[in-house]
Write an enzyme that holds these catalytic residues in place. Structure first.
Site, mmCIF file in Angstrom:
data_model
loop_
_atom_site.group_PDB
_atom_site.id
_atom_site.type_symbol
_atom_site.label_atom_id
_atom_site.label_comp_id
_atom_site.label_asym_id
_atom_site.label_seq_id
_atom_site.Cartn_x
_atom_site.Cartn_y
_atom_site.Cartn_z
ATOM 1 N N ASP A 34 1.050 -0.966 0.289
ATOM 2 C CA ASP A 34 0.056 0.000 0.051
ATOM 3 C C ASP A 34 0.979 0.909 -0.327
ATOM 4 O O ASP A 34 1.968 0.799 0.268
ATOM 5 C CB ASP A 34 -0.909 -0.514 1.127
ATOM 6 C CG ASP A 34 -2.362 0.785 0.628
ATOM 7 O OD1 ASP A 34 -2.157 1.465 0.359
ATOM 8 O OD2 ASP A 34 -3.104 -0.021 0.664
ATOM 9 N N TYR A 154 -13.409 7.616 -13.304
ATOM 10 C CA TYR A 154 -13.387 6.014 -12.256
ATOM 11 C C TYR A 154 -14.077 5.010 -12.824
ATOM 12 O O TYR A 154 -13.833 3.796 -12.906
ATOM 13 C CB TYR A 154 -14.563 6.320 -11.320
ATOM 14 C CG TYR A 154 -14.006 4.498 -9.936
ATOM 15 C CD1 TYR A 154 -12.792 3.945 -9.860
ATOM 16 C CD2 TYR A 154 -15.444 4.510 -9.864
ATOM 17 C CE1 TYR A 154 -13.388 3.297 -8.882
ATOM 18 C CE2 TYR A 154 -15.307 3.120 -9.407
ATOM 19 C CZ TYR A 154 -14.369 2.450 -8.444
ATOM 20 O OH TYR A 154 -14.918 1.567 -7.949
ATOM 21 N N LYS A 158 -12.600 1.174 -14.488
ATOM 22 C CA LYS A 158 -13.175 -0.056 -14.530
ATOM 23 C C LYS A 158 -13.284 -1.441 -15.533
ATOM 24 O O LYS A 158 -13.065 -2.986 -15.804
ATOM 25 C CB LYS A 158 -13.617 0.078 -13.608
ATOM 26 C CG LYS A 158 -13.730 0.395 -11.927
ATOM 27 C CD LYS A 158 -12.124 -0.544 -10.798
ATOM 28 C CE LYS A 158 -11.884 0.015 -9.480
ATOM 29 N NZ LYS A 158 -10.605 -0.897 -9.080
#
Length: 260
Positions: A34, A154, A158
């Protein structure tokens, strides 16, 4: 069950954290990645961060990974979302694929989204699939100029990721090498922000109108984590190139019988 070694991105919070914790609870080894607070601190929006992930994952795993679970992603209407969601995810999967080939039962899973079914920018999707990252980021900068299109960064990222997966999973490098590559597409996951929204009847009604999820509604990250863990397990032998919607029925409400 024999212990396996997993690499999980986005492991510091949300679905990634729930996935790492579930794997650990079952006796597996998890290498978390991360921005901060995990085994590998790497910014997947940058080339340097992606190279860091691969280099450190190789070192920490001893050169062998049994599964890669690519969860890291952003939902903000900003250009960097494109870099993390699409290019960062693919760099994770492609960069770590050589480590998977050394496993007896390699698996790879990436987190997509139900947003892949929502409105998107076709030009941006095509740039993801056939253009350069610089071109895609430039298009994102154009979309940000309008509140009516900024949110499409976004959903476009995707949608493009799902299309990449569908055409890549069956290639010699993945299916031909015995590596099932699949994705999940979660519905509304309960985070601190969404939990406040569903705390009132008005908020729940508004959310249900925007994102109908007739089966049990929004869910905690562990729901998605359970599906990710199964897909990344050796028991999953034949699912290939699938984007599985864990969304309380949103996909079925939206698309009806169009899958047939």
């Amino acid at each position: 069950m024999n212990a396996r070694t997993y690499l999980v991105t986005g492991a510091a919070s949300g679905i990634g954290k729930a996935t790492a914790e579930l794997l650990n609870s079952r006796g597996h080894r998890v290498i978390g990645a991360d921005l901060t607070g995990t085994d590998i601190n790497a910014d997947l929006s940058t080339v340097v961060g992606r190279e860091t992930l691969v280099k450190q994952a190789t070192e920490l795993s001893g050169g062998v990974l049994d599964a890669v679970i690519a969860v890291a992603g952003l939902s903000h209407p900003i250009p960097v979302t494109a870099s993390v969601n699409y290019y960062g995810a693919i760099a994770t999967l492609e960069g770590l694929r050589p480590l998977l080939t050394r496993s007896a039962a390699p698996r790879a899973v990436v987190v997509d989204s139900m947003a892949s079914l929502q409105s998107y920018d076709e030009e941006l999707v095509q740039l993801f699939l056939t253009g350069t990252e610089a071109q895609a980021v430039a298009r994102c900068a154009e979309l940000v100029e309008s509140p009516a299109t900024g949110h499409q960064i976004y959903s476009s990222s995707k949608r493009a990721l799902a299309r990449w997966l569908r055409t890549t999973a069956t290639t010699p490098e993945w299916a031909g090498a015995g590596i099932p590559l699949n994705a999940i597409a979660p519905g509304v996951v309960l985070t601190p922000m969404t939990k406040e929204l569903v705390a009132t009847s008005e908020g729940r009604a508004k959310l249900n109108e925007q994102v109908p999820m007739p089966l049990n509604g929004p869910f905690d990250p562990i729901v998605a984590a359970r599906l990710l863990v199964w897909l990344a397990d050796g028991e999953n032998s034949h699912l290939c190139g699938q984007v599985i919607f864990v969304d309380g029925g949103y996909d079925a409400v939206l698309r009806g019988d169009s899958t047939w």
